[in-house]
Design a protein around this motif. Structure first.
Motif, mmCIF file in Angstrom:
data_model
loop_
_atom_site.group_PDB
_atom_site.id
_atom_site.type_symbol
_atom_site.label_atom_id
_atom_site.label_comp_id
_atom_site.label_asym_id
_atom_site.label_seq_id
_atom_site.Cartn_x
_atom_site.Cartn_y
_atom_site.Cartn_z
ATOM 1 N N ASN A 24 19.274 31.538 33.382
ATOM 2 C CA ASN A 24 17.862 31.806 33.661
ATOM 3 C C ASN A 24 17.405 33.022 32.856
ATOM 4 O OD1 ASN A 24 15.388 31.279 34.989
ATOM 5 N ND2 ASN A 24 15.778 32.979 36.378
ATOM 6 N N GLU A 25 17.140 32.796 31.582
ATOM 7 C CA GLU A 25 16.792 33.884 30.677
ATOM 8 C C GLU A 25 15.280 34.076 30.568
ATOM 9 O OE1 GLU A 25 19.461 34.281 27.159
ATOM 10 O OE2 GLU A 25 19.908 32.186 27.616
ATOM 11 N N ARG A 26 14.894 35.252 30.084
ATOM 12 C CA ARG A 26 13.479 35.531 29.844
ATOM 13 C C ARG A 26 12.927 34.562 28.796
ATOM 14 N NH1 ARG A 26 12.594 39.772 27.125
ATOM 15 N NH2 ARG A 26 14.751 40.306 26.640
ATOM 16 N N TRP A 57 24.022 32.797 35.638
ATOM 17 C CA TRP A 57 22.619 32.827 36.061
ATOM 18 C C TRP A 57 21.813 33.848 35.271
ATOM 19 C CZ3 TRP A 57 19.111 30.021 38.206
ATOM 20 C CH2 TRP A 57 17.932 30.604 38.687
ATOM 21 N N ASP A 58 22.300 35.067 35.173
ATOM 22 C CA ASP A 58 21.562 36.135 34.495
ATOM 23 C C ASP A 58 22.064 36.401 33.075
ATOM 24 O OD1 ASP A 58 19.661 36.779 36.461
ATOM 25 O OD2 ASP A 58 21.089 38.034 37.545
ATOM 26 N N HIS A 59 22.663 35.363 32.449
ATOM 27 C CA HIS A 59 23.240 35.533 31.110
ATOM 28 C C HIS A 59 24.124 36.777 31.108
ATOM 29 C CE1 HIS A 59 23.261 35.600 26.582
ATOM 30 N NE2 HIS A 59 23.340 34.298 26.825
ATOM 31 N N THR A 60 25.135 36.735 31.964
ATOM 32 C CA THR A 60 25.954 37.906 32.282
ATOM 33 C C THR A 60 27.176 37.986 31.381
ATOM 34 O OG1 THR A 60 25.174 37.853 34.568
ATOM 35 C CG2 THR A 60 27.222 39.042 34.124
ATOM 36 N N TYR A 61 27.193 39.002 30.530
ATOM 37 C CA TYR A 61 28.300 39.216 29.598
ATOM 38 C C TYR A 61 29.486 39.854 30.312
ATOM 39 C CZ TYR A 61 25.309 38.405 25.507
ATOM 40 O OH TYR A 61 24.474 37.853 24.561
ATOM 41 N N TRP A 62 30.680 39.322 30.062
ATOM 42 C CA TRP A 62 31.918 40.012 30.451
ATOM 43 C C TRP A 62 32.129 41.176 29.500
ATOM 44 C CZ3 TRP A 62 36.200 40.838 27.358
ATOM 45 C CH2 TRP A 62 37.312 41.384 27.993
ATOM 46 N N PHE A 74 35.500 42.601 37.368
ATOM 47 C CA PHE A 74 35.039 42.497 35.995
ATOM 48 C C PHE A 74 33.820 43.393 35.778
ATOM 49 C CE2 PHE A 74 36.616 38.281 37.335
ATOM 50 C CZ PHE A 74 37.785 38.270 36.586
ATOM 51 N N ARG A 75 33.899 44.202 34.726
ATOM 52 C CA ARG A 75 32.710 44.955 34.331
ATOM 53 C C ARG A 75 31.839 44.025 33.505
ATOM 54 N NH1 ARG A 75 31.818 48.618 30.055
ATOM 55 N NH2 ARG A 75 34.045 48.695 29.603
ATOM 56 N N VAL A 76 30.571 43.919 33.883
ATOM 57 C CA VAL A 76 29.667 42.959 33.253
ATOM 58 C C VAL A 76 28.354 43.635 32.888
ATOM 59 C CG1 VAL A 76 30.676 41.018 34.533
ATOM 60 C CG2 VAL A 76 28.669 42.205 35.460
ATOM 61 N N ARG A 77 27.585 42.950 32.040
ATOM 62 C CA ARG A 77 26.256 43.435 31.668
ATOM 63 C C ARG A 77 25.353 42.228 31.441
ATOM 64 N NH1 ARG A 77 25.647 47.181 26.510
ATOM 65 N NH2 ARG A 77 26.828 48.598 27.886
ATOM 66 N N PRO A 78 24.442 41.933 32.358
ATOM 67 C CA PRO A 78 23.517 40.809 32.151
ATOM 68 C C PRO A 78 22.435 41.167 31.138
ATOM 69 C CG PRO A 78 23.050 41.905 34.221
ATOM 70 C CD PRO A 78 24.264 42.574 33.669
ATOM 71 N N SER A 79 21.969 40.154 30.413
ATOM 72 C CA SER A 79 20.855 40.376 29.487
ATOM 73 C C SER A 79 19.558 39.824 30.046
ATOM 74 C CB SER A 79 21.155 39.751 28.116
ATOM 75 O OG SER A 79 21.245 38.344 28.224
ATOM 76 N N SER A 80 19.575 39.445 31.322
ATOM 77 C CA SER A 80 18.377 38.965 31.991
ATOM 78 C C SER A 80 18.470 39.329 33.464
ATOM 79 C CB SER A 80 18.248 37.444 31.812
ATOM 80 O OG SER A 80 16.971 36.992 32.215
ATOM 81 N N PRO A 82 17.197 41.112 37.293
ATOM 82 C CA PRO A 82 16.794 42.436 37.781
ATOM 83 C C PRO A 82 17.698 43.572 37.300
ATOM 84 C CG PRO A 82 17.781 41.144 39.541
ATOM 85 C CD PRO A 82 17.574 40.211 38.402
ATOM 86 N N ARG A 83 18.930 43.254 36.872
ATOM 87 C CA ARG A 83 19.839 44.305 36.400
ATOM 88 C C ARG A 83 20.093 44.174 34.900
ATOM 89 N NH1 ARG A 83 24.533 45.184 40.885
ATOM 90 N NH2 ARG A 83 24.598 47.211 39.832
ATOM 91 N N GLU A 84 19.125 43.640 34.188
ATOM 92 C CA GLU A 84 19.228 43.463 32.746
ATOM 93 C C GLU A 84 19.620 44.765 32.048
ATOM 94 O OE1 GLU A 84 16.165 42.625 29.007
ATOM 95 O OE2 GLU A 84 15.654 41.927 31.031
ATOM 96 N N GLY A 85 20.644 44.681 31.198
ATOM 97 C CA GLY A 85 21.076 45.815 30.405
ATOM 98 C C GLY A 85 21.935 46.825 31.134
ATOM 99 N N GLN A 86 22.206 46.611 32.421
ATOM 100 C CA GLN A 86 23.010 47.552 33.200
ATOM 101 C C GLN A 86 24.464 47.092 33.273
ATOM 102 O OE1 GLN A 86 21.318 48.220 37.103
ATOM 103 N NE2 GLN A 86 19.226 48.098 36.318
ATOM 104 N N ASP A 87 25.392 48.036 33.192
ATOM 105 C CA ASP A 87 26.797 47.748 33.431
ATOM 106 C C ASP A 87 27.095 47.923 34.912
ATOM 107 O OD1 ASP A 87 27.039 47.438 30.720
ATOM 108 O OD2 ASP A 87 28.765 48.762 30.510
ATOM 109 N N PHE A 88 27.787 46.959 35.497
ATOM 110 C CA PHE A 88 28.240 47.080 36.873
ATOM 111 C C PHE A 88 29.463 46.193 37.053
ATOM 112 C CE2 PHE A 88 24.948 43.851 36.712
ATOM 113 C CZ PHE A 88 25.452 42.801 37.460
ATOM 114 N N VAL A 89 30.012 46.175 38.245
ATOM 115 C CA VAL A 89 31.277 45.480 38.498
ATOM 116 C C VAL A 89 31.051 44.301 39.433
ATOM 117 C CG1 VAL A 89 33.601 45.710 39.471
ATOM 118 C CG2 VAL A 89 32.620 47.575 38.111
#
Length: 224
Positions: A24-26, A57-62, A74-80, A82-89
């Motif tokens: 579900n990308e922008r 769902w949020d185009h979430t990069y590993w 897993f540390r991830v970073r979605p590109s879409s 509500p947490r777009e561009g943020q690193d979290f686990v």
């Protein structure tokens, strides 16, 4: 999704069916690629016989493995999202939720059960991530070296003509090809110039096209 209508027209005209991995990308218009605005487009593709699978769902990069082997994180970073561009686990269950949410939405809007496959954004994975995904029913699908068609590369450095010629020269039987329904960063869009000439050129070389449901390996995993 800017070129999605054009892609659909080409695939229909050429009678080529593909497997769409969706997140579900922008989008430039509407409420996201899996939102209500684009739902009729996906339903039409299902009616044409295309297949679908999860792209998270949020185009979430590993980004990295964390935690212990029996409790992977897993540390991830979605590109879409509500947490777009943020690193979290995320836990393994959290990553599986990312996969399932996209698959469930695809089923909701197309009426067709997606394949139990996924493609990790950027193709970035780890052995632990793949194991965790398999534990919740998803097998990862990458692409062949020649199947990276280059539509996300800089058009200043990689012209459409060069990318087309490279693919026509290098693609071999059994290769899985990768293209997108639009890339924000590429100034000279790939699909309008390359997609149909590529399909026609590969047909002239004797190739036909199949979805992953018909793949000799991945097709054996179509029932969860």
């Amino acid at each position: 999704m800017a070129i999605a209508p054009l892609v659909a027209d080409v695939l229909h005209r050429q009678q080529v069916r593909v497997t769409f991995f969706a997140a579900n990308e922008r989008t430039k218009e509407g409420d996201g690629s899996l939102g209500d605005h684009w739902a009729p487009w996906w339903r039409a593709r299902a009616a044409e016989g295309h297949e679908f699978a999860s792209h998270t769902w949020d185009h979430t990069y590993w980004r990295a493995d964390m935690g212990a082997s029996d409790q992977p994180l897993f540390r991830v970073r979605p590109s879409s999202g509500p947490r777009e561009g943020q690193d979290f686990v995320l836990s393994a269950a959290g990553y599986c939720s990312e996969l399932t949410k996209a698959a469930d939405r695809l089923k909701q809007i197309t009426g067709k059960t997606p394949l139990p496959l996924f493609r990790a954004p950027g193709g970035k994975t780890s052995a632990q991530l793949l194991t965790s995904a398999r534990a919740c029913g998803y097998t990862h699908v990458g692409w062949s070296p020649a199947g990276f068609l280059g539509d996300e590369l800089s058009s200043e450095s990689f012209s459409n003509t060069a990318l087309l010629n490279k693919a026509l020269r290098n693609v071999r039987s059994g290769d899985i090809l990768l293209a997108h329904l639009g890339i924000w960063s590429r100034k000279d869009p790939w699909a309008p110039a390359v997609l149909e000439p590529l399909i026609e050129g590969l047909k002239q070389r004797g190739f036909c096209f199949r979805t992953l449901r018909e793949h000799p390996v991945y097709g054996q995993q179509t029932v969860r």
